[in-house]
Motif scaffolding. Structure first.
Motif, PDB file in Angstrom:
ATOM      1  N   LYS A  85       1.380  -2.575   9.111  1.00 23.54           N
ATOM      2  CA  LYS A  85       1.563  -3.474   7.896  1.00 23.54           C
ATOM      3  C   LYS A  85       1.786  -2.771   6.779  1.00 23.54           C
ATOM      4  O   LYS A  85       1.221  -3.270   5.679  1.00 23.54           O
ATOM      5  CB  LYS A  85       0.422  -4.433   7.864  1.00 23.54           C
ATOM      6  N   GLU A  86       2.531  -1.666   6.717  1.00 26.73           N
ATOM      7  CA  GLU A  86       2.971  -1.128   5.618  1.00 26.73           C
ATOM      8  C   GLU A  86       3.882  -1.499   4.728  1.00 26.73           C
ATOM      9  O   GLU A  86       4.318  -2.619   4.956  1.00 26.73           O
ATOM     10  CB  GLU A  86       3.390   0.568   5.747  1.00 26.73           C
ATOM     11  N   SER A  87       3.909  -1.305   3.298  1.00 30.55           N
ATOM     12  CA  SER A  87       4.984  -1.918   2.474  1.00 30.55           C
ATOM     13  C   SER A  87       6.395  -1.205   2.575  1.00 30.55           C
ATOM     14  O   SER A  87       6.362  -0.043   2.487  1.00 30.55           O
ATOM     15  CB  SER A  87       4.436  -1.760   1.189  1.00 30.55           C
ATOM     16  N   ILE A  88       7.249  -2.169   3.119  1.00 25.80           N
ATOM     17  CA  ILE A  88       8.567  -1.582   3.221  1.00 25.80           C
ATOM     18  C   ILE A  88       9.478  -2.114   2.202  1.00 25.80           C
ATOM     19  O   ILE A  88       9.518  -3.400   1.819  1.00 25.80           O
ATOM     20  CB  ILE A  88       9.205  -1.848   4.873  1.00 25.80           C
ATOM     21  N   VAL A  89      10.313  -1.268   1.581  1.00 26.15           N
ATOM     22  CA  VAL A  89      11.605  -1.556   0.778  1.00 26.15           C
ATOM     23  C   VAL A  89      12.747  -1.046   1.326  1.00 26.15           C
ATOM     24  O   VAL A  89      12.944  -0.152   1.551  1.00 26.15           O
ATOM     25  CB  VAL A  89      11.049  -1.350  -0.735  1.00 26.15           C
ATOM     26  N   ILE A  90      13.749  -2.103   1.242  1.00 29.31           N
ATOM     27  CA  ILE A  90      15.181  -1.701   1.573  1.00 29.31           C
ATOM     28  C   ILE A  90      15.930  -1.522   0.173  1.00 29.31           C
ATOM     29  O   ILE A  90      16.127  -2.292  -0.566  1.00 29.31           O
ATOM     30  CB  ILE A  90      15.808  -2.950   2.369  1.00 29.31           C
ATOM     31  N   PHE A  91      16.498  -0.355   0.347  1.00 27.60           N
ATOM     32  CA  PHE A  91      17.326   0.216  -0.980  1.00 27.60           C
ATOM     33  C   PHE A  91      18.704   0.096  -0.549  1.00 27.60           C
ATOM     34  O   PHE A  91      19.101   0.949   0.209  1.00 27.60           O
ATOM     35  CB  PHE A  91      16.892   1.715  -1.432  1.00 27.60           C
ATOM     36  N   LEU A 138       8.998   2.668  -7.126  1.00 25.44           N
ATOM     37  CA  LEU A 138       8.539   2.254  -5.918  1.00 25.44           C
ATOM     38  C   LEU A 138       7.388   2.687  -5.416  1.00 25.44           C
ATOM     39  O   LEU A 138       6.308   2.206  -4.853  1.00 25.44           O
ATOM     40  CB  LEU A 138       9.830   2.616  -4.950  1.00 25.44           C
ATOM     41  N   ALA A 139       6.990   4.011  -5.772  1.00 28.87           N
ATOM     42  CA  ALA A 139       5.768   4.652  -5.078  1.00 28.87           C
ATOM     43  C   ALA A 139       4.832   4.053  -5.965  1.00 28.87           C
ATOM     44  O   ALA A 139       3.808   3.840  -5.302  1.00 28.87           O
ATOM     45  CB  ALA A 139       6.236   6.328  -5.488  1.00 28.87           C
ATOM     46  N   GLU A 140       4.904   4.020  -7.306  1.00 22.95           N
ATOM     47  CA  GLU A 140       4.044   3.598  -8.226  1.00 22.95           C
ATOM     48  C   GLU A 140       3.446   1.831  -7.836  1.00 22.95           C
ATOM     49  O   GLU A 140       2.450   1.619  -8.062  1.00 22.95           O
ATOM     50  CB  GLU A 140       4.358   3.631  -9.639  1.00 22.95           C
ATOM     51  N   ASP A 141       4.183   1.276  -7.365  1.00 19.78           N
ATOM     52  CA  ASP A 141       4.152  -0.040  -6.857  1.00 19.78           C
ATOM     53  C   ASP A 141       3.551  -0.169  -5.466  1.00 19.78           C
ATOM     54  O   ASP A 141       3.281  -1.190  -4.964  1.00 19.78           O
ATOM     55  CB  ASP A 141       5.520  -0.881  -6.943  1.00 19.78           C
ATOM     56  N   GLY A 142       3.313   0.918  -4.793  1.00 25.54           N
ATOM     57  CA  GLY A 142       2.406   1.005  -3.572  1.00 25.54           C
ATOM     58  C   GLY A 142       3.405   0.872  -2.351  1.00 25.54           C
ATOM     59  O   GLY A 142       2.869   0.512  -1.314  1.00 25.54           O
ATOM     60  N   THR A 143       4.923   1.212  -2.477  1.00 28.69           N
ATOM     61  CA  THR A 143       5.516   1.285  -1.385  1.00 28.69           C
ATOM     62  C   THR A 143       5.237   2.388  -0.203  1.00 28.69           C
ATOM     63  O   THR A 143       5.107   3.626  -0.839  1.00 28.69           O
ATOM     64  CB  THR A 143       7.148   1.327  -1.734  1.00 28.69           C
TER      65      THR A 143
END
Length: 586
Positions: A85-91, A138-143
């Motif tokens: 359940k990790e935080s995933i972001v599509i860039f 994105l890293a700072e936001d917890g991604t």
């Protein structure tokens, strides 16, 4: 010269007419079936696979995704993120390929129970692809995991910064690569220089590579019995996105891409995706969509968000499940597309004036202050068509920084040349693929960059121009321009880049009626020696050699007419119409 069609060595447009392939080896028992077979074979279909190519299905062309380097590693990392359940972001990129790739990954993960975020950079403020600042934010936001789609292959500094923060990045791209890859957890790109079997899929758009990653991920989860108590996502239902991104990115429609588009159009016709249904409605497309609609109706509207509006509008539209929201977004994109047209026309006129000063150059590079970077790619494409050579259009800001976009000819690898210019220190950044490229450049570098490109591509451009000819698929009588032929031709599709629409020649014919439509289009009724007549139209042809030849011929002189036979629907009636592309005296 035995390959000439109807003996035409110099037409109204000064080109020869040649058979696309050998016009022999067919039974002659069923001319329409022979025509379809000829179309398929001359575009690369092995004779023994004709039945597969007539109705291209995914199962007949789909490879094992594991053929691609890092594919299994990427699938495993995605699966791990789902389990934990990790935080995933599509860039994603801000064009149609980027929007559809992003939407496909978001849709797939949503069906797997993951609400992935997305990040689409602003074209003006951030430029193309990942940047150091965006990765750090994105890293700072917890991604925990970023999946870049349609970008990332050249993002060395950004991915190094991501790694330093502990952020894992999976690159899903199709743009040309350098020998050294960026520091990503995985780089899935059929155009990696170290690809072996996977290199045959270098023609895929990024959305096609994303589809393969989706298949690899589902297979990995299936092996882990992930779907023992939950439904498996319907990956095939996402082929509407794959078809749209593939056609809009002008990817070659052979092999797997052809199957993607053929089946994707069928999925799109069901209108199951609210965003695409809304866009079809706003564009007044009520019939089943075609490749033309993908490339020239839907694509430009989705692109308009990234070009002159908000870069994430396309992804929002394609991922929304709310019909009312989709209707509003489609309306907004339609309005932005109208604004884009006005901006594009102004830049085209200014760039065209500069091109007139370079008509002897193998590659045209034109630049102007304040040219909107959102339209320079379209302008480059239009100028390439007009002048018959690669064109790069550069917009320069007030600080002397240029953003450029180029379009090329078949046989002239512009992306590789731009990458070489970057490696030679002539660009701030740059890359692309054979037919299109993007770049960043300082104003003072433009002159040296232009000389570099001209020297590097001169021979390739000369060869491409020397090989210019109208390639013909069949010669018909006037009565052959009919609905039955249109139906047969559709069996040889879908058509697009790398799988060109058939050119048909008919004649000898006489023009029995001519008229001018909207002061720029030529409408003609031709009559043949068989006594049959048909309608024809030449778009934007007034004051061109095509119109001049028809007018000079009148009713007395016979003509051969070359073009594409299209369906014409008017007031509930359907008939065949020839779209004129060239003419010659009979």
């Amino acid at each position: 010269m035995a390959n000439l069609v109807c003996g035409v060595s110099s037409s109204a447009l000064g080109q020869s007419w040649q058979w696309r392939g050998q016009n022999s080896g067919f039974s002659g028992e069923n001319p329409l079936e022979d025509l379809v077979d000829r179309i398929l074979i001359t575009r690369g279909c092995p004779r023994e696979n004709l039945s597969l190519y007539r109705d291209p299905k995914i199962k007949h062309f789909m490879p094992d995704p594991s053929l691609l380097c890092d594919m299994d590693r990427a699938a495993e990392r995605l699966a791990k993120a789902i389990y934990n359940k990790e935080s995933i972001v599509i860039f994603g990129d801000y064009d149609v390929d980027g929007a559809t790739s992003s939407a496909l990954m978001i849709d797939l993960l949503r069906q797997l129970g993951v609400n992935a975020g997305y990040y689409i950079p602003d074209r003006l403020a951030e430029g193309y692809g990942p940047a150091v600042q965006s990765m750090q934010k994105l890293a700072e936001d917890g991604t925990n995991l970023v999946v870049t789609v349609d970008c990332g292959a050249q993002a060395y500094d950004a991915l190094e910064a991501a790694k330093a923060t502990g952020l894992d990045v999976v690159v899903v791209d199709h743009h040309q690569c350098q020998p050294e890859l960026p520091q990503a957890y995985a780089v899935v790109n059929p155009n990696r220089l170290d690809e072996n079997e996977g290199a045959q899929y270098g023609h895929l758009a990024a959305v096609g590579v994303a589809f393969l990653l989706g298949a690899a991920l589902l297979r990995h989860l299936r092996k882990d019995n992930y779907f023992s108590d939950k439904p498996e996502p319907k990956l095939m239902a996402m082929l509407d996105l794959v078809a749209l991104g593939t056609v809009a990115d002008v990817a070659a429609l052979h092999g797997l891409n052809r199957a993607f588009v053929a089946q994707g159009l069928k999925i799109m016709a069901t209108r199951h995706r609210p965003g695409i249904a809304a866009l079809l409605d706003i564009a007044s497309v009520s019939r089943p969509p075609t490749t033309y609609d993908l490339g020239f109706v839907l694509g430009p509207r989705i692109n308009a968000g990234g070009r002159v509006g908000k870069s994430d509008l396309g992804v929002r539209l394609l991922t929304s499940l709310d019909k009312n929201e989709c209707d509003k977004l489609a309306q907004q994109l339609n309005q932005l597309n109208q604004e884009r047209r006005a901006i594009e026309q102004a830049v085209t006129e200014a760039a065209e004036a500069l091109c007139e000063e370079q008509v002897e150059q193998p590659v045209m590079v034109v630049s102007g202050g304040g040219w909107h970077p959102g339209v320079i790619g379209i302008v480059a494409g239009r100028l390439k068509q007009k002048y018959g050579c690669p064109v790069i259009v550069i917009g320069i800001d007030g600080e002397g920084n240029g953003k450029g976009s180029g379009r090329s000819l078949t046989g002239v690898d512009l992306g590789a040349a731009v990458l070489s210019a970057k490696q030679a220190g002539l660009l701030v950044n740059g890359g692309g693929h054979a037919m299109a490229a993007g770049l960043s450049i300082k104003k003072e570098q433009i002159e040296d960059f232009t000389s570099f490109l001209s020297e590097k591509l001169r021979k390739d451009v000369e060869k491409a121009r020397a090989n210019k000819a109208l390639l013909v698929d069949d010669v018909l009588s006037a009565g052959g321009v009919n609905l039955a032929v249109i139906e047969a031709l559709e069996a040889g599709g879908p058509y697009g880049a790398g799988w060109p629409s058939p050119h048909i020649v008919t004649g000898p014919v006489h023009a029995i009626k001519c008229s001018i439509l909207k002061e720029k289009h030529l409408s003609v009724i031709f009559k043949g020696q068989d006594g049959q007549s048909f309608k024809a139209i030449a778009f934007n042809a007034v004051e061109t050699p095509v119109a001049q030849t028809v007018m000079a011929a009148g009713r007395d002189r016979g003509l051969w007419v070359a073009g594409k036979i299209q369906l014409n629907e008017w007031n509930g009636r359907k008939d065949a119409q020839l779209h004129i592309e060239d003419l010659a005296w009979a």
